[in-house]
Write a protein that holds these residues in place. Structure first.
Motif, PDB file in Angstrom:
ATOM      1  N   ALA A  86       4.572  -7.073 -11.275  1.00  7.91           N
ATOM      2  CA  ALA A  86       4.913  -5.651 -11.142  1.00  7.91           C
ATOM      3  C   ALA A  86       4.066  -5.009 -10.047  1.00  7.91           C
ATOM      4  O   ALA A  86       4.581  -4.242  -9.214  1.00  7.91           O
ATOM      5  N   GLU A  87       2.770  -5.329 -10.037  1.00 11.67           N
ATOM      6  CA  GLU A  87       1.885  -4.792  -8.998  1.00 11.67           C
ATOM      7  C   GLU A  87       2.309  -5.289  -7.621  1.00 11.67           C
ATOM      8  O   GLU A  87       2.317  -4.533  -6.647  1.00 11.67           O
ATOM      9  N   ARG A  88       2.704  -6.556  -7.545  1.00 13.43           N
ATOM     10  CA  ARG A  88       3.135  -7.118  -6.269  1.00 13.43           C
ATOM     11  C   ARG A  88       4.372  -6.395  -5.740  1.00 13.43           C
ATOM     12  O   ARG A  88       4.472  -6.084  -4.561  1.00 13.43           O
ATOM     13  N   ALA A  89       5.311  -6.120  -6.632  1.00 17.16           N
ATOM     14  CA  ALA A  89       6.529  -5.410  -6.221  1.00 17.16           C
ATOM     15  C   ALA A  89       6.187  -4.026  -5.682  1.00 17.16           C
ATOM     16  O   ALA A  89       6.754  -3.587  -4.668  1.00 17.16           O
ATOM     17  N   THR A  90       5.247  -3.353  -6.314  1.00 16.38           N
ATOM     18  CA  THR A  90       4.831  -2.021  -5.858  1.00 16.38           C
ATOM     19  C   THR A  90       4.181  -2.094  -4.485  1.00 16.38           C
ATOM     20  O   THR A  90       4.493  -1.303  -3.593  1.00 16.38           O
TER      21      THR A  90
ATOM     22  N   LEU B  50      -2.771  -3.472   6.939  1.00 15.11           N
ATOM     23  CA  LEU B  50      -3.477  -4.749   6.847  1.00 15.11           C
ATOM     24  C   LEU B  50      -4.104  -4.920   5.458  1.00 15.11           C
ATOM     25  O   LEU B  50      -4.050  -6.001   4.869  1.00 15.11           O
ATOM     26  N   GLN B  51      -4.671  -3.861   4.936  1.00 16.27           N
ATOM     27  CA  GLN B  51      -5.286  -3.918   3.610  1.00 16.27           C
ATOM     28  C   GLN B  51      -4.232  -4.238   2.536  1.00 16.27           C
ATOM     29  O   GLN B  51      -4.465  -5.057   1.657  1.00 16.27           O
ATOM     30  N   ARG B  52      -3.065  -3.612   2.625  1.00 20.85           N
ATOM     31  CA  ARG B  52      -1.988  -3.894   1.662  1.00 20.85           C
ATOM     32  C   ARG B  52      -1.486  -5.328   1.819  1.00 20.85           C
ATOM     33  O   ARG B  52      -1.173  -5.996   0.827  1.00 20.85           O
ATOM     34  N   ALA B  53      -1.412  -5.820   3.048  1.00 18.71           N
ATOM     35  CA  ALA B  53      -0.990  -7.211   3.276  1.00 18.71           C
ATOM     36  C   ALA B  53      -1.997  -8.179   2.663  1.00 18.71           C
ATOM     37  O   ALA B  53      -1.610  -9.189   2.050  1.00 18.71           O
ATOM     38  N   ASN B  54      -3.278  -7.880   2.794  1.00 16.73           N
ATOM     39  CA  ASN B  54      -4.319  -8.722   2.183  1.00 16.73           C
ATOM     40  C   ASN B  54      -4.234  -8.675   0.659  1.00 16.73           C
ATOM     41  O   ASN B  54      -4.402  -9.687  -0.020  1.00 16.73           O
ATOM     42  N   GLN B  55      -3.973  -7.485   0.117  1.00  8.13           N
ATOM     43  CA  GLN B  55      -3.818  -7.341  -1.325  1.00  8.13           C
ATOM     44  C   GLN B  55      -2.625  -8.167  -1.816  1.00  8.13           C
ATOM     45  O   GLN B  55      -2.696  -8.831  -2.842  1.00  8.13           O
ATOM     46  N   LEU B  56      -1.548  -8.124  -1.061  1.00  6.73           N
ATOM     47  CA  LEU B  56      -0.356  -8.897  -1.401  1.00  6.73           C
ATOM     48  C   LEU B  56      -0.672 -10.393  -1.413  1.00  6.73           C
ATOM     49  O   LEU B  56      -0.240 -11.122  -2.321  1.00  6.73           O
ATOM     50  N   GLU B  57      -1.443 -10.849  -0.452  1.00  6.94           N
ATOM     51  CA  GLU B  57      -1.829 -12.261  -0.397  1.00  6.94           C
ATOM     52  C   GLU B  57      -2.675 -12.648  -1.615  1.00  6.94           C
ATOM     53  O   GLU B  57      -2.466 -13.706  -2.215  1.00  6.94           O
ATOM     54  N   ARG B  58      -3.618 -11.791  -1.994  1.00  8.97           N
ATOM     55  CA  ARG B  58      -4.444 -12.069  -3.187  1.00  8.97           C
ATOM     56  C   ARG B  58      -3.583 -12.115  -4.446  1.00  8.97           C
ATOM     57  O   ARG B  58      -3.770 -12.982  -5.306  1.00  8.97           O
ATOM     58  N   LEU B  59      -2.645 -11.189  -4.557  1.00 10.03           N
ATOM     59  CA  LEU B  59      -1.743 -11.186  -5.711  1.00 10.03           C
ATOM     60  C   LEU B  59      -0.914 -12.466  -5.745  1.00 10.03           C
ATOM     61  O   LEU B  59      -0.766 -13.085  -6.809  1.00 10.03           O
TER      62      LEU B  59
END
Length: 158
Positions: free
Chosen positions: A25-29, A50-59
């Protein structure tokens, strides 16, 4: 033995499944906030992207870890009732005479008060032991012992 699939307790499975649902769910957001514009924006916009892309990679990495662990545990089958291992339900008698049934888990779970992690002093001491074994371990108050009464469902001696 390190490469063999490891079973997990039902409680740990449910916790992993809930974490997986939350992460998806967090990834979709997060994914919905990425891209979508052709203009490069200012430096702050680029840094945020870039920060959101990094967060997406961690997820994605955590989602993969959980998915792999759930698949591994499914192929491992039920926890052994011959010797204590990760996923085992163990009834023990502590040195003070109290009897408790605990599950050996690979992770701590806030809502489960009867879980003992496999890397805790008690968990490490119990691994590989059988019903009837008395095991020494380092408790927070100092050295202690515990006797394994049974593996599987709670013992009739409780």
């Amino acid at each position: 033995m390190a490469g063999e699939p490891r079973p997990i307790s039902g409680e740990a499975r449910r916790a992993l499944e809930q974490e997986l649902a939350d992460l998806r769910a967090e990834r979709a957001t997060v994914a919905a906030t990425l891209g979508g514009t052709d203009s490069p924006g200012d430096a702050a916009d680029q840094a945020d992207e870039l920060q959101r892309a990094n967060q997406l990679e961690r997820l994605d990495d955590r989602i993969t870890q959980i998915t792999d662990r759930l698949h591994e545990s499914a192929s491992a089958g039920l926890p052994s009732t011959d010797a204590v291992g990760v996923g085992s339900t163990v009834t023990v008698r502590f040195a003070d005479g109290t009897v408790e049934t605990v599950q050996i888990s690979e992770m701590a779970e806030e809502r489960a008060h009867t879980l003992v992690t496999a890397d805790s002093p008690l968990g490490r001491a119990l691994l590989g032991h059988r019903a009837g074994d008395t095991v020494g371990y380092d408790a927070p108050d100092g050295p202690s012992t515990v006797t394994v009464l049974s593996l599987g469902e709670p013992s009739e001696d409780t």
